[in-house]
Structure formats: C-alpha cells, structure tokens
Design a protein around this motif. Structure first.
Motif, PDB file in Angstrom:
ATOM      1  N   ASN A 172      38.787  24.461 -74.690  1.00 30.27           N
ATOM      2  CA  ASN A 172      38.161  23.803 -73.959  1.00 30.27           C
ATOM      3  C   ASN A 172      37.820  24.060 -72.803  1.00 30.27           C
ATOM      4  OD1 ASN A 172      35.307  23.281 -72.623  1.00 30.27           O
ATOM      5  ND2 ASN A 172      36.021  20.523 -72.979  1.00 30.27           N
ATOM      6  N   ASP A 173      37.956  25.237 -72.065  1.00 32.30           N
ATOM      7  CA  ASP A 173      38.652  26.227 -71.257  1.00 32.30           C
ATOM      8  C   ASP A 173      37.495  25.888 -69.991  1.00 32.30           C
ATOM      9  OD1 ASP A 173      40.980  29.237 -71.988  1.00 32.30           O
ATOM     10  OD2 ASP A 173      40.969  27.325 -72.616  1.00 32.30           O
ATOM     11  N   GLN A 174      38.774  25.207 -68.915  1.00 28.88           N
ATOM     12  CA  GLN A 174      37.454  24.907 -67.853  1.00 28.88           C
ATOM     13  C   GLN A 174      38.648  26.133 -66.376  1.00 28.88           C
ATOM     14  OE1 GLN A 174      35.554  22.736 -67.728  1.00 28.88           O
ATOM     15  NE2 GLN A 174      35.920  22.855 -69.857  1.00 28.88           N
ATOM     16  N   ALA A 175      38.819  26.850 -66.878  1.00 26.52           N
ATOM     17  CA  ALA A 175      39.655  27.827 -65.569  1.00 26.52           C
ATOM     18  C   ALA A 175      40.202  28.989 -66.517  1.00 26.52           C
ATOM     19  CB  ALA A 175      40.477  27.142 -64.799  1.00 26.52           C
ATOM     20  N   THR A 176      40.477  30.758 -66.406  1.00 26.36           N
ATOM     21  CA  THR A 176      40.832  31.335 -66.578  1.00 26.36           C
ATOM     22  C   THR A 176      42.282  31.161 -65.954  1.00 26.36           C
ATOM     23  OG1 THR A 176      40.446  32.560 -64.805  1.00 26.36           O
ATOM     24  CG2 THR A 176      39.622  32.596 -66.967  1.00 26.36           C
ATOM     25  N   LEU A 177      43.490  32.492 -66.942  1.00 26.43           N
ATOM     26  CA  LEU A 177      44.864  31.825 -66.680  1.00 26.43           C
ATOM     27  C   LEU A 177      44.274  33.234 -64.881  1.00 26.43           C
ATOM     28  CD1 LEU A 177      48.012  33.092 -66.642  1.00 26.43           C
ATOM     29  CD2 LEU A 177      47.435  34.826 -67.997  1.00 26.43           C
ATOM     30  N   GLU A 178      43.710  34.101 -64.484  1.00 28.61           N
ATOM     31  CA  GLU A 178      43.556  34.319 -63.001  1.00 28.61           C
ATOM     32  C   GLU A 178      42.920  33.672 -62.295  1.00 28.61           C
ATOM     33  OE1 GLU A 178      40.594  37.510 -63.819  1.00 28.61           O
ATOM     34  OE2 GLU A 178      41.251  37.620 -61.519  1.00 28.61           O
ATOM     35  N   ASP A 179      42.689  32.455 -62.758  1.00 29.57           N
ATOM     36  CA  ASP A 179      42.090  31.463 -61.269  1.00 29.57           C
ATOM     37  C   ASP A 179      43.517  30.794 -61.423  1.00 29.57           C
ATOM     38  OD1 ASP A 179      39.581  30.527 -63.099  1.00 29.57           O
ATOM     39  OD2 ASP A 179      39.435  31.968 -61.589  1.00 29.57           O
ATOM     40  N   PHE A 180      44.740  30.650 -62.152  1.00 33.92           N
ATOM     41  CA  PHE A 180      45.351  30.462 -61.849  1.00 33.92           C
ATOM     42  C   PHE A 180      46.561  30.696 -61.365  1.00 33.92           C
ATOM     43  CE2 PHE A 180      45.792  25.844 -64.124  1.00 33.92           C
ATOM     44  CZ  PHE A 180      45.120  26.346 -65.242  1.00 33.92           C
ATOM     45  N   GLN A 181      46.681  31.926 -61.707  1.00 37.58           N
ATOM     46  CA  GLN A 181      47.349  33.245 -60.522  1.00 37.58           C
ATOM     47  C   GLN A 181      46.757  32.827 -59.504  1.00 37.58           C
ATOM     48  OE1 GLN A 181      46.663  36.301 -63.658  1.00 37.58           O
ATOM     49  NE2 GLN A 181      48.707  35.818 -64.224  1.00 37.58           N
ATOM     50  N   ASN A 223      47.188  21.222 -68.093  1.00 32.41           N
ATOM     51  CA  ASN A 223      46.418  21.579 -69.517  1.00 32.41           C
ATOM     52  C   ASN A 223      44.798  22.177 -68.657  1.00 32.41           C
ATOM     53  OD1 ASN A 223      46.078  18.752 -68.434  1.00 32.41           O
ATOM     54  ND2 ASN A 223      44.606  18.338 -70.014  1.00 32.41           N
ATOM     55  N   ILE A 224      44.480  23.226 -69.038  1.00 35.55           N
ATOM     56  CA  ILE A 224      43.612  24.000 -69.069  1.00 35.55           C
ATOM     57  C   ILE A 224      41.529  23.388 -69.535  1.00 35.55           C
ATOM     58  CG2 ILE A 224      43.217  25.237 -71.409  1.00 35.55           C
ATOM     59  CD1 ILE A 224      43.283  27.956 -68.969  1.00 35.55           C
ATOM     60  N   ASP A 225      42.366  22.663 -69.985  1.00 32.38           N
ATOM     61  CA  ASP A 225      40.490  21.844 -70.866  1.00 32.38           C
ATOM     62  C   ASP A 225      40.594  20.565 -69.721  1.00 32.38           C
ATOM     63  OD1 ASP A 225      41.693  19.748 -73.624  1.00 32.38           O
ATOM     64  OD2 ASP A 225      43.419  20.247 -71.924  1.00 32.38           O
ATOM     65  N   HIS A 226      41.368  20.104 -68.986  1.00 30.17           N
ATOM     66  CA  HIS A 226      41.736  19.377 -67.488  1.00 30.17           C
ATOM     67  C   HIS A 226      40.066  19.368 -67.253  1.00 30.17           C
ATOM     68  CE1 HIS A 226      41.595  16.890 -64.696  1.00 30.17           C
ATOM     69  NE2 HIS A 226      42.091  16.113 -64.556  1.00 30.17           N
ATOM     70  N   PRO A 227      39.355  18.465 -66.824  1.00 31.88           N
ATOM     71  CA  PRO A 227      38.058  18.721 -65.918  1.00 31.88           C
ATOM     72  C   PRO A 227      38.101  19.208 -64.261  1.00 31.88           C
ATOM     73  CG  PRO A 227      37.931  16.884 -66.650  1.00 31.88           C
ATOM     74  CD  PRO A 227      38.929  17.334 -66.288  1.00 31.88           C
ATOM     75  N   SER A 228      39.391  19.413 -63.335  1.00 29.76           N
ATOM     76  CA  SER A 228      39.560  20.566 -62.757  1.00 29.76           C
ATOM     77  C   SER A 228      40.665  20.939 -63.141  1.00 29.76           C
ATOM     78  CB  SER A 228      39.314  19.975 -61.462  1.00 29.76           C
ATOM     79  OG  SER A 228      39.615  18.481 -61.228  1.00 29.76           O
ATOM     80  N   PRO A 229      41.093  22.158 -63.369  1.00 30.66           N
ATOM     81  CA  PRO A 229      43.211  22.521 -63.527  1.00 30.66           C
ATOM     82  C   PRO A 229      43.110  23.125 -62.331  1.00 30.66           C
ATOM     83  CG  PRO A 229      41.379  23.712 -64.924  1.00 30.66           C
ATOM     84  CD  PRO A 229      40.735  22.599 -64.378  1.00 30.66           C
ATOM     85  N   ILE A 230      42.542  23.229 -61.447  1.00 34.37           N
ATOM     86  CA  ILE A 230      43.236  24.010 -60.474  1.00 34.37           C
ATOM     87  C   ILE A 230      43.748  23.037 -59.400  1.00 34.37           C
ATOM     88  CG2 ILE A 230      42.537  26.029 -58.974  1.00 34.37           C
ATOM     89  CD1 ILE A 230      43.132  26.390 -61.724  1.00 34.37           C
ATOM     90  N   ALA A 231      43.067  21.980 -59.356  1.00 35.97           N
ATOM     91  CA  ALA A 231      42.772  21.162 -58.603  1.00 35.97           C
ATOM     92  C   ALA A 231      44.281  20.313 -59.008  1.00 35.97           C
ATOM     93  CB  ALA A 231      41.701  20.218 -58.136  1.00 35.97           C
ATOM     94  N   GLU A 232      44.445  20.189 -59.797  1.00 42.03           N
ATOM     95  CA  GLU A 232      45.731  19.370 -60.401  1.00 42.03           C
ATOM     96  C   GLU A 232      46.580  20.356 -60.501  1.00 42.03           C
ATOM     97  OE1 GLU A 232      45.882  16.485 -62.865  1.00 42.03           O
ATOM     98  OE2 GLU A 232      44.126  16.654 -60.965  1.00 42.03           O
ATOM     99  N   LEU A 233      46.560  21.402 -60.467  1.00 45.86           N
ATOM    100  CA  LEU A 233      47.583  22.158 -60.121  1.00 45.86           C
ATOM    101  C   LEU A 233      48.397  22.193 -58.614  1.00 45.86           C
ATOM    102  CD1 LEU A 233      50.111  25.084 -60.263  1.00 45.86           C
ATOM    103  CD2 LEU A 233      48.071  26.361 -60.018  1.00 45.86           C
ATOM    104  N   ASN A 234      47.040  22.020 -57.452  1.00 48.95           N
ATOM    105  CA  ASN A 234      47.810  22.151 -56.699  1.00 48.95           C
ATOM    106  C   ASN A 234      47.910  20.802 -56.269  1.00 48.95           C
ATOM    107  OD1 ASN A 234      46.789  24.663 -54.383  1.00 48.95           O
ATOM    108  ND2 ASN A 234      45.003  24.240 -55.669  1.00 48.95           N
ATOM    109  N   ARG A 235      47.240  19.524 -57.145  1.00 48.88           N
ATOM    110  CA  ARG A 235      47.823  18.733 -56.367  1.00 48.88           C
ATOM    111  C   ARG A 235      49.392  17.921 -56.951  1.00 48.88           C
ATOM    112  NH1 ARG A 235      47.073  12.817 -58.738  1.00 48.88           N
ATOM    113  NH2 ARG A 235      46.796  14.070 -60.580  1.00 48.88           N
ATOM    114  N   TYR A 236      49.944  18.797 -57.693  1.00 55.34           N
ATOM    115  CA  TYR A 236      51.399  18.164 -58.625  1.00 55.34           C
ATOM    116  C   TYR A 236      51.447  19.407 -57.855  1.00 55.34           C
ATOM    117  CZ  TYR A 236      50.479  15.456 -62.416  1.00 55.34           C
ATOM    118  OH  TYR A 236      49.628  14.405 -62.593  1.00 55.34           O
TER     119      TYR A 236
END
Lengths: 177, 330, 153
Positions: free
Chosen positions: A132-141, A96-109
């Motif tokens: 309440n976006d805490q990142a962008t699609l581009e950040d994930f990519q 979920n992009i409204d997580h306080p640190s979504p990119i860290a979560e992506l990495n973790r999983y």
C-alpha cells in the motif's frame, strides 16, 4: 574498559519493522518491552508497541559484542531515543512506505537524530513496499536531495537477514569513511 | 506515423460553429511559425485529428484511431483519458484552441527533429561499421537513454531486446537469461537497429516492460571492464548525489566503501582508488553504472583538501573490521 | 499477520488520544480515587494513573510536571523493570522504586493495562504510602475491567 558500548541503534515509526530487523541479524532473539496498545475506550486492541527498547546483539569471533537496540517509535518516548543513541556507533532508520505520510516521517527522524547522525552515520531502509505504497523510492531520494544529504537508502524487507546486512554494511562503510 | 514538416490537421464530425473556430485558429498558427493545413475527413494522413465526440461520425472515427495518433477532442462530456488524446470542453474559443494547437505542433516538430536525427545517425552508423555501432550492451542502453532513441538489439544467437529510451523501458523476447547472454556477449555479437515508435509498439506487443535503469545498472557494473564512459576522465572530481538502491539492483562488496567516500566529497576516481584501496577497475564499474542512472554530479577541480576520516579509536576500528567480516555478503 | 489496512486503523493517533484517552466518567472516578488516597495518606504528595503504553488517564501531579511525558516515562520504566524481573528471576513484577534526595517515585501495575505512579517526600516512611497505593491500585484495576473488554482470543 569501554565507557561507551559498541551499539547500533534501530529507529523509525511504529510498524516500520525495527524488532524484526534486529531479530533478522542478531545471534539471539531480541528482548522487547512491548505492551498492548490502548485507546482508553471500550476495546483493548491486540497490537503491541515498544515502550522502552528492543535489545539483542551480534557476537564476534573474539568474544566482543555489538549491541543492537531498537527505540520505541512513538514521539512521546523520544526521551528514550536520546538515552539509547548516547555513545552509539550509528543509526539504522527504517521507514515503512505504507505509513500515511512516510516522507514526513523520514524528515522527522532525520531532524530528531541530526546531531547523532553528524557525529556517526545513518542508513535508511524503506520497508513494506508493494502493498500500500504511499510514496515511491524516488520521493525518498528527492527528499534527501532537498535536504542536501547523501545517505544510503535502500528498499528492504525487514525480516530478511540479507537485506538488513546490506543496511549494516553501508552503515559500516559510512562510519569508517 | 509519417509526419511531414507541413502539419496536416483534419476535422472529423465538427458542427458548423466549431469548424469555423478551428479554421480561424488554424490560420493563426502561421503567426507562431507553424506550417499547417486543414484537410477534411482524412485522418489517416493527419498529424493532428480534431474530432467532435458529440457527433456520431466523430465518435466512430475516434474508436478506429491508433493510440499513437494525436487526437484533439471537442466534447460536452467528461475528458477522455487515452494516450495522446486532449479533450477540450465546449464551447470552444478561438484563442484557447489556437494555444493548444500551437503547443501540440511545437511538440510534434521536436519529435520530428529527433526522429530525423536518429534516422541520420542510424544510416551513417550503418554505413560506417558492421550494422551500427559496435559496443557492449551497457553502452547501447546508455546511448538509447541519453538520446531518447528506440532500438532493437539482436544477439548473434538470434535473441532480441527492445529498448525505448523515451519512456525508459526495455522488453525481452524470452526469459531473463537472454539479458545475461547480452551482458556476457562480445560487442561484435550485438547488432543495433533503430526502430520507429510504431514498429517498436508492434514488436513488443504481448511482452512485459522492464525498467531500463535496472538493466543499465546491471550491465554497467558487469560490462565496463575498466573502461570509463566515452568522454569521462579518471582525474576529474566527481561526487555521488544519491546512493544506488543496492539491495534491489545488485552490487559488488567494494561498492559500499566507494559510495561512502564518493558521497562525502568530490574526488577523482584515481584519488578514490587510493583512499579506499579499491582497484580502479571496480571503481569504474560503479561510476559508469551510477552515472548512467543520473547519480553522479561532476565538479570543477578544487584545491586539494586533506581527506578527513572520522576519528575512531583503534579498538573501535578493530571491532568494526570484525563486524564487517561477520556481515560479509555471501 | 495483520492486514495492512487493519494495522493503519489501529495505530494510535498521537494527537487524538493525547488529550482524551478515556471517558470523562471514568476519569472522574479515577481522579476521586487519587484524591482520596492523597487525602488519607500525608506522605503521598502526588499521583498519576496512566496506561501501560504511556497515556495519562488521571493525575494529581505536583507543580509543572508534563503529564504526557511523565506517563511515557512511567510506562518505559515499568516495562523495563518487568522485563528485568522476568529475565533474571522469572518473577512477577510488583513495582519499580526510584529514590533520590528530593523524593521518591513508585510505579506499580494497576490491573493488566494501567499503572499507578505515586510521589512521596524523601523523608517519608515507605510502608504507609505503599499500603495506600496498593489498595488504590486494586480499586483502579477493578474499575479498569469495565473499560477494557476481554480479548476476543
């Protein structure tokens, strides 16, 4: 008889929408092992969290079933992650992009499930965009680019069966490629 | 804004000290191979306007200036967050001012070069063909993004689209059906005209911007019709560096297979067609659109490696096939 | 449907709650209940009180067991057991019972939001430890009512 069940596992942080996503495509409403959150302090909180798994299935024309399992989100239940992915077809990772640190979560999983992903495949769904976006699609990519991994990654509404079908179609394509 | 090669710098409302600092800094620009002159109180013709925001005249003139003009503001107070405005806190030092002026002038020179190049292109293509290059909307949008040009595209019905290849936005004068009309249109029915930044701003006033990439993708997958982008070849290995956002941008059902294969390893489009059993035309649709979005990386031809497919039992393959049928998008 | 900001505030912070999910006073009381149970019943070799969402509240665990991991496993086990019983027998769950050559583990509810887990040796009788555990779980349940305020509805 198949020793391994034909199953797809949904994982991701608490609140990413795993239970909804399974419910959006399954033939029957998911069974959940949800319990209330606790703080150990005065007030009981209304929110619920999955402690063991969510479960449902898709029934195919010939009677075969594809089982859909949702893992608990919290790290302390990671023993369930390994139990649930054992012998699975592939992984759907919802963040979920409204997580306080979504990119860290992506990495973790992605790190936690690395072995399973290498053997099978993963598709990533970014949920809860636009509030309440805490990142962008581009950040994930960019995160995937930095990891040197080319995984399918889409913005999805976790309650939309059309969107979850896009995720599953991509996962199937990856598994069979 | 007309930007001559000799860059005019004008000073508005500067106090004596700051004016002297500016004069020294401007004189030093010559060492940076920048051709400039300092003029007083004529901001209409200036490339850079230097104002003192602490003076009444500086404040007044600042308020009347266009967003597109470059403004260098001396101020004792907070920085001013307006486009094309740089705030320098006081006291102003010669060296700092010289460095900033150098940077601004160099960027202006780049802008002039691009502008003149586009003007040349626009006039030569106006001479060579029927009012500019005859090509479909996808190729117009692709060129605009690639060359950072600003275009007005007109359909023979009179509908207009405005494309800004610099900030990657697109504006439609009307509803979204107009975009569909452009996508369906024959190349000969689309006319392209290069616009200046100011003319563009005026014409899109009141319209909402769309992301250029979104329309690039949509037009790429619809308009390609088996034609690869100019200069691209179907026998050169290519690889996907990032998946397109299918759920929001649209897709054809075959794209999943194509993308999955393209993500795994570098393959030529012809080889991909064989591996995936997808028609080359459809692969080209995907490739063109993905390339336009920067999602493709080219590779040097490699020694042929055997394609590795995951080992799945025939039972599992059959199950997955049935699941794919079940999940087929309408 | 919650407002997103409420949701974020409510999500349990792992590190914050892992070490101190409950006040020291309550913890001391729970510890003393567990100690009393173990002292009164020789067959019980270890025990833990944890929340149904897997946080350790008080423990008298043998050896080097990781209380946090163990609390999470207890909650998963009981939750699965509850679900199975509900689905198959439409029955109210009592407890989950694990048996091995090295010993036994019982996980049971202690009120609405807490669990009591006890260890016994492989050779111990089942009846006595269960009776003590049941009594202790009722005491824990009463104690927990002062910790968890009723639902606002």
């Amino acid at each position: 008889m198949n020793l391994h069940s034909d199953k797809i596992i949904f994982t991701g942080p608490v609140g990413a929408g795993k239970t909804s996503a399974i419910g959006a495509v399954s033939d029957v409403p998911p069974v959940s092992t949800d319990v209330n959150f606790s703080t150990g302090q005065e007030c009981q909180i209304k929110d619920v969290t999955t402690v063991a798994m969510d479960y449902s299935y898709i029934q195919l024309d010939d009677g075969a079933k594809v089982h859909l399992f949702g893992t608990p989100g919290q790290q302390r239940f990671d023993f369930m992650w390994h139990i649930l992915v054992e012998g699975g077809l592939g992984l759907v990772l919802l963040v979920n992009i409204d997580h306080p640190s979504p990119i860290a979560e992506l990495n973790r999983y992605l790190d936690a499930f690395q072995d399973f992903i290498e053997k099978t495949g993963v598709v990533i769904g970014i949920t809860r965009t636009g509030v309440n976006d805490q990142a962008t699609l581009e950040d994930f990519q960019n995160c995937l680019l930095q990891r040197g991994q080319v995984y399918p990654i889409f913005e999805v509404d976790g309650r939309s069966s059309e969107d979850i079908k896009v995720l599953l179609n991509a996962l199937l394509a990856v598994i069979t490629s | 804004m007309d930007i001559p090669r000799r860059l005019k710098i004008s000073a508005i409302g500067l106090f004596d000290t700051e004016l002297k600092v500016l004069q020294v800094a401007q004189a030093m620009l010559e060492h940076e191979e920048i051709n400039s002159e300092l003029i007083e109180n004529n901001h209409e013709e200036s490339a850079i306007v230097v104002l003192d925001y602490d003076s009444e005249s500086g404040k007044q003139v600042f308020a009347t200036m266009r967003e597109s003009q470059v403004k260098l503001v001396f101020s004792s107070a907070q920085p001013i967050n307006i486009k094309n405005t740089i705030t320098l806190p006081k006291p102003i030092r010669v060296h700092t001012l010289k460095e900033i002026l150098t940077q601004i002038c160099r960027q202006l020179y780049d802008y002039i070069d691009k502008y003149e190049h586009n003007q040349t292109q626009a006039s030569s293509s106006a001479q060579s063909g029927a009012a500019g290059k005859t090509q479909n909307i996808f190729l117009h949008l692709f060129d605009a993004k690639n060359n950072a040009t600003i275009l007005k595209l007109t359909h023979s019905s009179g509908a207009n689209i405005y494309v800004n290849g610099q900030d990657k936005t697109l504006y439609v004068a009307g509803d979204s059906n107009i975009l569909d009309a452009f996508i369906a249109a024959a190349a000969a029915d689309i006319n392209a005209q290069v616009l200046t930044a100011d003319a563009f701003q005026q014409q899109v006033r009141g319209l909402s911007p769309l992301a250029l990439d979104g329309e690039l993708w949509r037009s790429g997958i619809s308009c390609s019709q088996g034609q690869l982008l100019p200069g691209h070849q179907a026998d050169v290995p290519v690889k996907l560096r990032s998946w397109p956002n299918f759920s929001r941008q649209g897709f054809k059902p075959e794209f999943f297979k194509v993308a999955a294969q393209m993500a795994k390893r570098a393959e030529s489009l012809e080889a991909l067609s064989r591996l995936t059993q997808v028609q080359l035309d459809v692969i080209i649709d995907f490739y063109n659109a993905a390339f336009a979005l920067g999602l493709i990386e080219s590779h040097q031809p490699q020694a042929a490696q055997p394609a590795q497919t995951r080992e799945l039992s025939s039972q599992r393959k059959s199950l997955l096939g049935k699941l794919a049928q079940r999940l087929r998008m309408a | 449907m919650e407002v997103i900001s409420d949701y974020i505030d409510k999500v349990t912070d792992e590190s914050a709650t892992q070490n101190a999910p409950v006040s020291k006073v309550i913890q001391a009381k729970l510890n003393s209940l567990l100690t009393e149970m173990i002292e009164n019943c020789d067959d019980i070799t270890g025990a833990m009180v944890s929340s149904s969402d897997g946080h350790a509240w008080a423990e008298r665990l043998p050896g080097e067991l990781d209380q946090h991991r163990f609390a999470a496993m207890s909650s998963a086990l009981l939750a699965l057991g509850d679900t199975m019983l509900k689905e198959t027998m439409e029955a109210r769950p009592k407890n989950v019972f694990l048996e091995s050559d090295e010993g036994r583990i019982f996980v049971m509810h202690a009120g609405n939001n807490l669990l009591l887990t006890i260890f016994t040796s492989a050779s111990a009788q089942i009846g006595m430890p269960m009776a003590y555990a049941k009594k202790t779980s009722e005491e824990i349940s009463q104690l927990s009512q002062s910790v968890f305020a009723p639902h606002p509805g």
